[in-house]
Design an enzyme around this catalytic site. Structure first.
Site, PDB file in Angstrom:
ATOM      1  N   PRO A 295       0.833  -1.210   0.000  1.00 19.37           N
ATOM      2  CA  PRO A 295       0.000   0.000   0.000  1.00 19.37           C
ATOM      3  C   PRO A 295       0.862   1.252   0.000  1.00 19.37           C
ATOM      4  O   PRO A 295       1.894   1.321   0.672  1.00 19.37           O
ATOM      5  CB  PRO A 295      -0.790  -0.124   1.306  1.00 19.37           C
ATOM      6  CG  PRO A 295      -0.795  -1.584   1.619  1.00 19.37           C
ATOM      7  CD  PRO A 295       0.519  -2.107   1.126  1.00 19.37           C
ATOM      8  N   GLU A 296       0.434   2.238  -0.761  1.00 22.92           N
ATOM      9  CA  GLU A 296       1.177   3.494  -0.808  1.00 22.92           C
ATOM     10  C   GLU A 296       0.655   4.445   0.272  1.00 22.92           C
ATOM     11  O   GLU A 296      -0.309   4.165   0.971  1.00 22.92           O
ATOM     12  CB  GLU A 296       1.099   4.082  -2.216  1.00 22.92           C
ATOM     13  CG  GLU A 296       1.621   3.069  -3.253  1.00 22.92           C
ATOM     14  CD  GLU A 296       2.082   3.666  -4.562  1.00 22.92           C
ATOM     15  OE1 GLU A 296       2.398   4.868  -4.615  1.00 22.92           O
ATOM     16  OE2 GLU A 296       2.161   2.908  -5.552  1.00 22.92           O
TER      17      GLU A 296
ATOM     18  N   LYS B 133       4.621   5.198   4.807  1.00 21.54           N
ATOM     19  CA  LYS B 133       3.912   3.925   4.858  1.00 21.54           C
ATOM     20  C   LYS B 133       3.829   3.359   6.268  1.00 21.54           C
ATOM     21  O   LYS B 133       3.545   2.176   6.452  1.00 21.54           O
ATOM     22  CB  LYS B 133       4.590   2.929   3.912  1.00 21.54           C
ATOM     23  CG  LYS B 133       4.600   3.404   2.455  1.00 21.54           C
ATOM     24  CD  LYS B 133       5.314   2.440   1.543  1.00 21.54           C
ATOM     25  CE  LYS B 133       5.335   2.968   0.109  1.00 21.54           C
ATOM     26  NZ  LYS B 133       5.998   2.039  -0.829  1.00 21.54           N
TER      27      LYS B 133
ATOM     28  N   ARG C  16      12.530  -3.280  -9.496  1.00 24.94           N
ATOM     29  CA  ARG C  16      11.096  -3.015  -9.578  1.00 24.94           C
ATOM     30  C   ARG C  16      10.714  -2.706 -11.017  1.00 24.94           C
ATOM     31  O   ARG C  16      11.501  -2.136 -11.779  1.00 24.94           O
ATOM     32  CB  ARG C  16      10.712  -1.816  -8.687  1.00 24.94           C
ATOM     33  CG  ARG C  16      10.973  -2.017  -7.216  1.00 24.94           C
ATOM     34  CD  ARG C  16      10.113  -3.112  -6.605  1.00 24.94           C
ATOM     35  NE  ARG C  16       8.698  -2.795  -6.730  1.00 24.94           N
ATOM     36  CZ  ARG C  16       8.007  -2.059  -5.848  1.00 24.94           C
ATOM     37  NH1 ARG C  16       8.638  -1.546  -4.802  1.00 24.94           N
ATOM     38  NH2 ARG C  16       6.727  -1.823  -6.011  1.00 24.94           N
TER      39      ARG C  16
END
Length: 275
Positions: free
Chosen positions: A6-7, A56, A262
């Site tokens: 989750p950002e 986060k 990524r």
């Protein structure tokens, strides 16, 4: 199914929901799974005095200098419910129960109690959070402006900017026409300010909507006469997970590559190195 951490906008929404349900009230705390039994016992019967997020990281203050620190990681998840809680289902690390309802936490990367000094150490190693009123973008610029590391990597480094993940990284760089492989030291201060201001606006929209939407009004499905996007994160975006599809602005196929382990998405034309 691909999973993503989750950002930052999601964690700020979690903080607000904790404040709404439990703020200023005593809570019952338990660890049905048993892995946080000691910590839950220390929180049980205490008042939630503060709920905040930094990037986060969720930080819940319960007085007596006790701060619950939660980092969801990739697999962590919160479930909130109104009314009396049902019997726990699955591996519930922490359950908070109050007058309004309950919150169940499953599978977090981190669930721990911190002393004030430990909270300061945590926050000191994080960069400014675009969603916090006390954020200072100049702190991030000091590192970005002298770094040979690409801006695409720097924006994912939580010690540089806290909160953005792969989606916001890809989208804000597209919106600003910046090649994600550009070294930070070659980015001008003015362009960094534009990136920061855009992150502030985009992430604030994410808090309000509960999803990430980054396309401008002229590129929405309604404006372009195209079908809505269907994806796990649920938002209308320019390049994220759109590899091979035409850019919504110029029609060039969206590129995908790997950067620091990524997936990286960008438009070779709109974000050309000379752009």
């Amino acid at each position: 199914m691909l999973r993503a951490m989750p950002e930052g906008h999601t964690i700020h929404r979690l903080a607000a929901e904790h404040q709404r349900m439990f703020g200023g009230r005593r809570v019952a705390a338990s660890s049905p799974q048993g892995r946080f039994a000691g910590g839950a016992g220390m929180l049980d019967g205490r008042v939630l005095e503060d709920a905040a997020a930094h990037g986060k990281h969720l930080l819940l203050g319960f007085g007596d200098d006790r701060v619950l620190h939660v980092h969801l990681g990739i697999y962590g998840k919160y479930v909130f419910g109104e009314g009396p809680p049902p019997e726990p289902v699955g591996m519930v690390r922490l359950r908070l129960t109050g007058e309004v309802g309950y919150a169940d936490l499953r599978g977090p990367n981190t669930c721990e109690l911190l002393e004030p000094g430990e909270v300061k150490l945590l926050r000191d190693r994080l960069g400014p959070d675009p969603l916090r009123a006390d954020a200072d973008p100049a702190l991030a610029w000091r590192r970005i402006g002298r770094s040979r590391t690409s801006i695409g990597v720097l924006l994912m480094d939580q010690s540089v900017v806290a909160g953005p993940g792969n989606i916001y990284r890809a989208e804000v760089l597209f919106r600003q026409g910046i090649d994600p492989r550009l070294p930070g030291q070659k980015l001008s201060a003015a362009r960094w300010t534009a990136v920061w201001d855009d992150l502030v606006a985009l992430m604030a929209d994410g808090v309000r909507a509960g999803r990430i939407d980054t396309v401008r009004p002229e590129h929405t499905p309604e404006a372009m006469g195209r079908p809505p996007r269907v994806d796990g994160h649920g938002g209308e975006v320019y390049v994220y997970r759109r590899a091979g599809q035409p850019c919504l602005v110029c029609g060039t196929p969206v590129a995908v590559g790997e950067l620091a382990g990524r997936n990286l998405f960008w438009c070779p034309r709109c974000q050309a190195p000379s752009a």
